[in-house]
Design a protein around this motif. Structure first.
Motif, PDB file in Angstrom:
ATOM      1  N   LEU A  96       0.925  -0.864   0.081  1.00 28.25           N
ATOM      2  CA  LEU A  96       0.290  -0.150   0.101  1.00 28.25           C
ATOM      3  C   LEU A  96       0.805   0.932  -0.178  1.00 28.25           C
ATOM      4  CD1 LEU A  96      -2.985  -0.741   2.570  1.00 28.25           C
ATOM      5  CD2 LEU A  96      -2.525  -0.985   0.222  1.00 28.25           C
ATOM      6  N   MET A  97       1.702   1.406   0.801  1.00 26.58           N
ATOM      7  CA  MET A  97       2.802   2.365   0.874  1.00 26.58           C
ATOM      8  C   MET A  97       3.347   2.305  -1.030  1.00 26.58           C
ATOM      9  SD  MET A  97       2.370   3.673   4.136  1.00 26.58           S
ATOM     10  CE  MET A  97       0.233   2.962   3.252  1.00 26.58           C
ATOM     11  N   LEU A  98       4.192   1.497  -0.964  1.00 30.50           N
ATOM     12  CA  LEU A  98       4.077   1.724  -2.510  1.00 30.50           C
ATOM     13  C   LEU A  98       3.347   2.164  -3.335  1.00 30.50           C
ATOM     14  CD1 LEU A  98       6.757  -1.113  -2.708  1.00 30.50           C
ATOM     15  CD2 LEU A  98       7.411   0.404  -2.665  1.00 30.50           C
ATOM     16  N   ALA A  99       1.968   1.525  -3.383  1.00 29.83           N
ATOM     17  CA  ALA A  99       1.294   2.843  -3.931  1.00 29.83           C
ATOM     18  C   ALA A  99       0.899   4.403  -3.605  1.00 29.83           C
ATOM     19  CB  ALA A  99      -0.519   1.815  -4.224  1.00 29.83           C
ATOM     20  N   VAL A 100       1.002   4.594  -2.667  1.00 33.75           N
ATOM     21  CA  VAL A 100       1.299   5.681  -1.874  1.00 33.75           C
ATOM     22  C   VAL A 100       2.391   6.860  -2.302  1.00 33.75           C
ATOM     23  CG1 VAL A 100       0.984   7.239  -0.202  1.00 33.75           C
ATOM     24  CG2 VAL A 100      -0.232   5.870  -0.509  1.00 33.75           C
ATOM     25  N   ILE A 101       3.564   6.360  -2.638  1.00 36.37           N
ATOM     26  CA  ILE A 101       4.761   7.128  -3.531  1.00 36.37           C
ATOM     27  C   ILE A 101       4.630   6.817  -4.578  1.00 36.37           C
ATOM     28  CG2 ILE A 101       7.252   6.526  -3.688  1.00 36.37           C
ATOM     29  CD1 ILE A 101       7.540   4.382  -1.048  1.00 36.37           C
ATOM     30  N   GLY A 102       4.516   5.741  -5.510  1.00 31.62           N
ATOM     31  CA  GLY A 102       3.800   5.878  -6.785  1.00 31.62           C
ATOM     32  C   GLY A 102       3.527   6.478  -7.060  1.00 31.62           C
ATOM     33  N   GLY A 103       2.005   6.865  -6.576  1.00 31.16           N
ATOM     34  CA  GLY A 103       1.626   7.595  -7.008  1.00 31.16           C
ATOM     35  C   GLY A 103       1.413   8.832  -7.134  1.00 31.16           C
ATOM     36  N   LEU A 104       2.652   9.696  -5.819  1.00 30.96           N
ATOM     37  CA  LEU A 104       2.452  10.338  -5.646  1.00 30.96           C
ATOM     38  C   LEU A 104       3.881  11.319  -6.607  1.00 30.96           C
ATOM     39  CD1 LEU A 104       3.757  11.345  -2.031  1.00 30.96           C
ATOM     40  CD2 LEU A 104       1.586  12.061  -3.307  1.00 30.96           C
ATOM     41  N   PHE A 105       4.177  10.149  -7.510  1.00 30.09           N
ATOM     42  CA  PHE A 105       4.853  10.679  -8.314  1.00 30.09           C
ATOM     43  C   PHE A 105       4.273  11.015 -10.145  1.00 30.09           C
ATOM     44  CE2 PHE A 105       8.872   8.013  -6.776  1.00 30.09           C
ATOM     45  CZ  PHE A 105       9.309   8.714  -7.531  1.00 30.09           C
ATOM     46  N   GLY A 106       3.465  10.339  -9.580  1.00 32.13           N
ATOM     47  CA  GLY A 106       2.421  10.398 -10.869  1.00 32.13           C
ATOM     48  C   GLY A 106       1.410  10.894 -11.044  1.00 32.13           C
ATOM     49  N   LEU A 107       1.062  11.920  -9.634  1.00 28.59           N
ATOM     50  CA  LEU A 107      -0.212  12.470  -9.917  1.00 28.59           C
ATOM     51  C   LEU A 107       0.995  14.430  -9.988  1.00 28.59           C
ATOM     52  CD1 LEU A 107      -2.034  11.626  -6.443  1.00 28.59           C
ATOM     53  CD2 LEU A 107      -2.902  12.167  -8.550  1.00 28.59           C
ATOM     54  N   MET A 108       2.242  14.639  -9.475  1.00 29.24           N
ATOM     55  CA  MET A 108       3.123  15.790  -9.623  1.00 29.24           C
ATOM     56  C   MET A 108       2.620  15.860 -11.243  1.00 29.24           C
ATOM     57  SD  MET A 108       4.849  16.032  -6.401  1.00 29.24           S
ATOM     58  CE  MET A 108       5.697  14.706  -6.116  1.00 29.24           C
ATOM     59  N   GLY A 109       3.680  14.373 -11.724  1.00 33.32           N
ATOM     60  CA  GLY A 109       3.762  14.848 -12.768  1.00 33.32           C
ATOM     61  C   GLY A 109       3.098  14.375 -14.416  1.00 33.32           C
ATOM     62  N   GLY A 110       2.267  14.052 -13.663  1.00 32.13           N
ATOM     63  CA  GLY A 110       0.997  14.253 -14.598  1.00 32.13           C
ATOM     64  C   GLY A 110      -0.111  15.473 -14.243  1.00 32.13           C
ATOM     65  N   GLY A 111       0.289  16.151 -13.252  1.00 31.15           N
ATOM     66  CA  GLY A 111      -0.864  16.915 -12.844  1.00 31.15           C
ATOM     67  C   GLY A 111      -0.298  18.534 -13.440  1.00 31.15           C
ATOM     68  N   LEU A 112       1.214  18.750 -13.566  1.00 33.77           N
ATOM     69  CA  LEU A 112       2.378  19.608 -14.027  1.00 33.77           C
ATOM     70  C   LEU A 112       2.054  19.581 -15.011  1.00 33.77           C
ATOM     71  CD1 LEU A 112       4.801  20.339 -11.906  1.00 33.77           C
ATOM     72  CD2 LEU A 112       3.129  21.274 -12.081  1.00 33.77           C
ATOM     73  N   PHE A 113       2.233  18.125 -16.232  1.00 33.99           N
ATOM     74  CA  PHE A 113       2.145  17.520 -17.670  1.00 33.99           C
ATOM     75  C   PHE A 113       0.747  18.457 -17.932  1.00 33.99           C
ATOM     76  CE2 PHE A 113       1.177  15.179 -21.102  1.00 33.99           C
ATOM     77  CZ  PHE A 113       1.994  15.855 -21.828  1.00 33.99           C
ATOM     78  N   GLY A 114      -0.586  18.183 -17.678  1.00 28.01           N
ATOM     79  CA  GLY A 114      -2.091  18.587 -17.662  1.00 28.01           C
ATOM     80  C   GLY A 114      -2.203  19.818 -17.386  1.00 28.01           C
ATOM     81  N   LEU A 115      -1.785  20.955 -17.019  1.00 24.65           N
ATOM     82  CA  LEU A 115      -1.570  22.433 -16.471  1.00 24.65           C
ATOM     83  C   LEU A 115      -0.743  22.611 -17.364  1.00 24.65           C
ATOM     84  CD1 LEU A 115      -1.455  23.059 -13.184  1.00 24.65           C
ATOM     85  CD2 LEU A 115      -2.750  23.400 -14.114  1.00 24.65           C
ATOM     86  N   THR A 116       0.336  22.846 -18.313  1.00 25.48           N
ATOM     87  CA  THR A 116       0.701  22.763 -19.734  1.00 25.48           C
ATOM     88  C   THR A 116       0.755  23.082 -20.772  1.00 25.48           C
ATOM     89  OG1 THR A 116       3.465  22.531 -18.050  1.00 25.48           O
ATOM     90  CG2 THR A 116       3.580  22.998 -20.207  1.00 25.48           C
ATOM     91  N   LEU A 117      -0.083  21.570 -21.001  1.00 23.05           N
ATOM     92  CA  LEU A 117      -0.789  21.461 -21.901  1.00 23.05           C
ATOM     93  C   LEU A 117      -2.326  22.030 -22.277  1.00 23.05           C
ATOM     94  CD1 LEU A 117      -1.334  17.806 -22.442  1.00 23.05           C
ATOM     95  CD2 LEU A 117      -0.646  18.817 -23.674  1.00 23.05           C
ATOM     96  N   ALA A 118      -3.142  22.787 -21.069  1.00 26.03           N
ATOM     97  CA  ALA A 118      -4.068  23.175 -20.775  1.00 26.03           C
ATOM     98  C   ALA A 118      -3.749  24.531 -20.896  1.00 26.03           C
ATOM     99  CB  ALA A 118      -4.763  23.090 -19.356  1.00 26.03           C
ATOM    100  N   SER A 119      -2.149  25.429 -20.369  1.00 34.95           N
ATOM    101  CA  SER A 119      -2.305  26.464 -20.370  1.00 34.95           C
ATOM    102  C   SER A 119      -2.603  27.237 -21.568  1.00 34.95           C
ATOM    103  CB  SER A 119      -0.949  26.983 -20.110  1.00 34.95           C
ATOM    104  OG  SER A 119      -0.419  28.268 -19.781  1.00 34.95           O
ATOM    105  N   TRP A 242      -8.698  19.403 -24.631  1.00 35.95           N
ATOM    106  CA  TRP A 242      -7.402  20.142 -24.660  1.00 35.95           C
ATOM    107  C   TRP A 242      -8.013  21.267 -25.714  1.00 35.95           C
ATOM    108  CZ3 TRP A 242      -5.073  19.057 -19.853  1.00 35.95           C
ATOM    109  CH2 TRP A 242      -5.105  17.809 -19.867  1.00 35.95           C
ATOM    110  N   PRO A 243      -7.700  22.480 -25.286  1.00 39.99           N
ATOM    111  CA  PRO A 243      -8.343  23.989 -26.372  1.00 39.99           C
ATOM    112  C   PRO A 243      -7.581  23.880 -26.405  1.00 39.99           C
ATOM    113  CG  PRO A 243      -7.189  23.998 -24.118  1.00 39.99           C
ATOM    114  CD  PRO A 243      -7.280  22.661 -23.889  1.00 39.99           C
ATOM    115  N   THR A 244      -7.267  24.096 -28.044  1.00 41.31           N
ATOM    116  CA  THR A 244      -6.763  24.817 -29.481  1.00 41.31           C
ATOM    117  C   THR A 244      -5.638  25.384 -29.473  1.00 41.31           C
ATOM    118  OG1 THR A 244      -7.931  23.220 -30.813  1.00 41.31           O
ATOM    119  CG2 THR A 244      -6.320  24.404 -31.675  1.00 41.31           C
ATOM    120  N   SER A 245      -4.633  26.062 -28.751  1.00 45.51           N
ATOM    121  CA  SER A 245      -3.734  26.594 -28.476  1.00 45.51           C
ATOM    122  C   SER A 245      -3.251  27.519 -29.661  1.00 45.51           C
ATOM    123  CB  SER A 245      -2.911  26.556 -27.799  1.00 45.51           C
ATOM    124  OG  SER A 245      -1.899  27.476 -27.177  1.00 45.51           O
ATOM    125  N   ALA A 246      -3.196  28.636 -29.812  1.00 47.59           N
ATOM    126  CA  ALA A 246      -2.770  28.981 -30.909  1.00 47.59           C
ATOM    127  C   ALA A 246      -1.405  29.739 -30.608  1.00 47.59           C
ATOM    128  CB  ALA A 246      -3.801  30.242 -32.299  1.00 47.59           C
TER     129      ALA A 246
END
Length: 428
Positions: A96-119, A242-246
């Motif tokens: 379970l704790m490995l799932a938490v740790i791996g989840g934190l990796f993905g949540l931050m990586g996916g979150g920042l990547f997603g915000l850059t896509l959405a910006s 995702w928005p189409t960004s010009a």
């Protein structure tokens, strides 16, 4: 047809981050995770084949590198050991704790990547504000969870997971306030993939050690978190709107991202990993007659010169030439950058393990095979997009299902072996 395209996309994204994350096992820490994260993010840009994403491909890779990289501060060696024991409670806790740790990796990586896509120009991400909030979240939650409440995950090792948890809370609070729903979906699935991949990978490692097969099963665990994390990040991307960004940043705005991705991160990996003692011990470990000193110096200089060569080429092609000629980024140019970056990381792994002198590290050649397969699949793979929105109730059910799967894996694991080397106990 759309489902088949999506499966191919998940496979290619999973192989990309999986290969890079397995290579990261030779280097570790934030810099190794950042290099792998950047490669994983860039693979999604290539699979998507959306021209409006090409202009900010380097920024997307950098955001993914930052998110996956910061998780590298988390210590998990002891946690891996919890899942190698015999008591159900300790082993289940480890998974379970490995799932938490791996989840934190993905949540931050996916979150920042997603915000850059959405910006976009119309709705930009307020990066200074977000970074400030994540920093505050790290400090507040670390002192609350560790210093005040004493919720220790991996004593006596570092409890930096709590700081990463605080960053993740702040990241989601920002996305909620600014209604970045697609970014939240991407982050959730990247987190689910990374969490499941880490725990399941450790189960595979335990089973591999029990089997008696001579192979680096720790590396199997690393490939697993990368594969499922990359697939989760891709799934979140391709099932969101995702928005189409010009918005096309000027070539000069790429420079910082290019320098960080090709010079700073690889140089830090070189500086922290290609130590003389480590190389000498590695070479002498399988060849006592070799010219250890000469080979060590050659390996160190070769790795350093390759970093300089990649950075110089990238700056010249993607910044200087682009600025002079006024050219935009295109698919072929981004694909070349992807394979040069992944190729250098692969070469680094072969050099640091001295696998170029001996076949004692079979997994090193599997990295090359993965890169070759990606070369065939990358250009032929194109994901179709759909908008499946936020479905929190279904996510809760899926999360409960994963928790149940870990309980089954725990029962299977403890029934197949006695006490394994490296086993740890969290609870007496």
């Amino acid at each position: 047809m759309n489902n088949r395209q999506l499966l191919y996309a998940l496979l290619v994204a999973g192989m990309s981050l999986g290969t890079a994350w397995a290579i990261r096992g030779q280097f570790g820490h934030e810099q190794g995770a950042a290099w792998a994260g950047g490669i994983g993010g860039l693979s999604i840009v290539l699979i998507a084949k959306r021209k409006d994403w090409y202009a900010k491909a380097f920024q997307l890779a950098l955001a993914s590198a930052a998110g996956w990289g910061v998780g590298g501060i988390i210590s998990y060696g002891k946690v891996v050991g919890f899942a190698r024991g015999l008591e159900f409670g300790n082993v289940y806790y480890g998974f379970l704790m490995l799932a938490v740790i791996g989840g934190l990796f993905g949540l931050m990586g996916g979150g920042l990547f997603g915000l850059t896509l959405a910006s976009t120009r119309e709705k930009p991400v307020l990066w200074p504000q977000l970074i400030t909030e994540m920093t505050a979240g790290a400090i507040i939650f670390y002192y609350l969870l560790i210093e005040q409440l004493g919720w220790l995950m991996t004593p006596p090792r570092s409890e930096a997971w709590a700081a990463c948890f605080g960053m993740t809370v702040a990241l989601f609070w920002y996305m909620i306030r600014h209604e970045q729903r697609s970014s939240m979906r991407l982050a959730v699935f990247a987190g689910l993939g990374g969490g499941f991949g880490f725990a399941f990978g450790n189960f595979l490692q335990v089973m591999g050690n029990v089997s008696g097969i001579h192979f680096n099963f720790w590396n199997v665990m690393e490939y697993s978190i990368g594969f499922f994390g990359g697939a989760g990040m891709a799934y979140g991307t391709f099932t969101s709107e995702w928005p189409t960004s010009a918005y096309e940043p000027a070539p000069r705005n790429r420079l910082a991202a290019i320098v960080i991705l090709t010079l700073i991160i690889p140089f830090v990996v070189w500086d922290q990993s290609f130590e003389t003692k480590r190389l000498v011990d590695t070479i002498q470990g399988f060849n006592t007659l070799a010219d250890t000193a000469g080979i060590t110096v050659a390996v160190q200089w070769t790795a350093l010169l390759l970093v300089v060569a990649l950075a110089g080429y990238a700056i010249r092609r993607y910044y200087i030439s682009a600025k002079t000629l006024g050219t935009d980024l295109e698919y072929n140019g981004i694909q070349l950058f992807f394979f040069l970056n992944l190729g250098l990381y692969t070469i680094f792994s072969i050099l640091i393990t001295a696998a170029f002198m001996s076949l004692y590290r079979i997994e090193q050649y599997l990295y090359i095979l993965n890169v070759v397969i990606l070369g065939f699949l990358m250009k032929k793979t194109q994901a179709s997009f759909s908008n499946r929105g936020l479905n929190i109730s279904r996510w809760a059910i899926n999360f409960a299902f994963i928790i149940a799967i870990f309980a089954i894996l725990t029962a299977v694991a403890i029934s197949t072996h006695g006490e394994l080397n490296g086993a740890n106990r969290r609870f007496e």
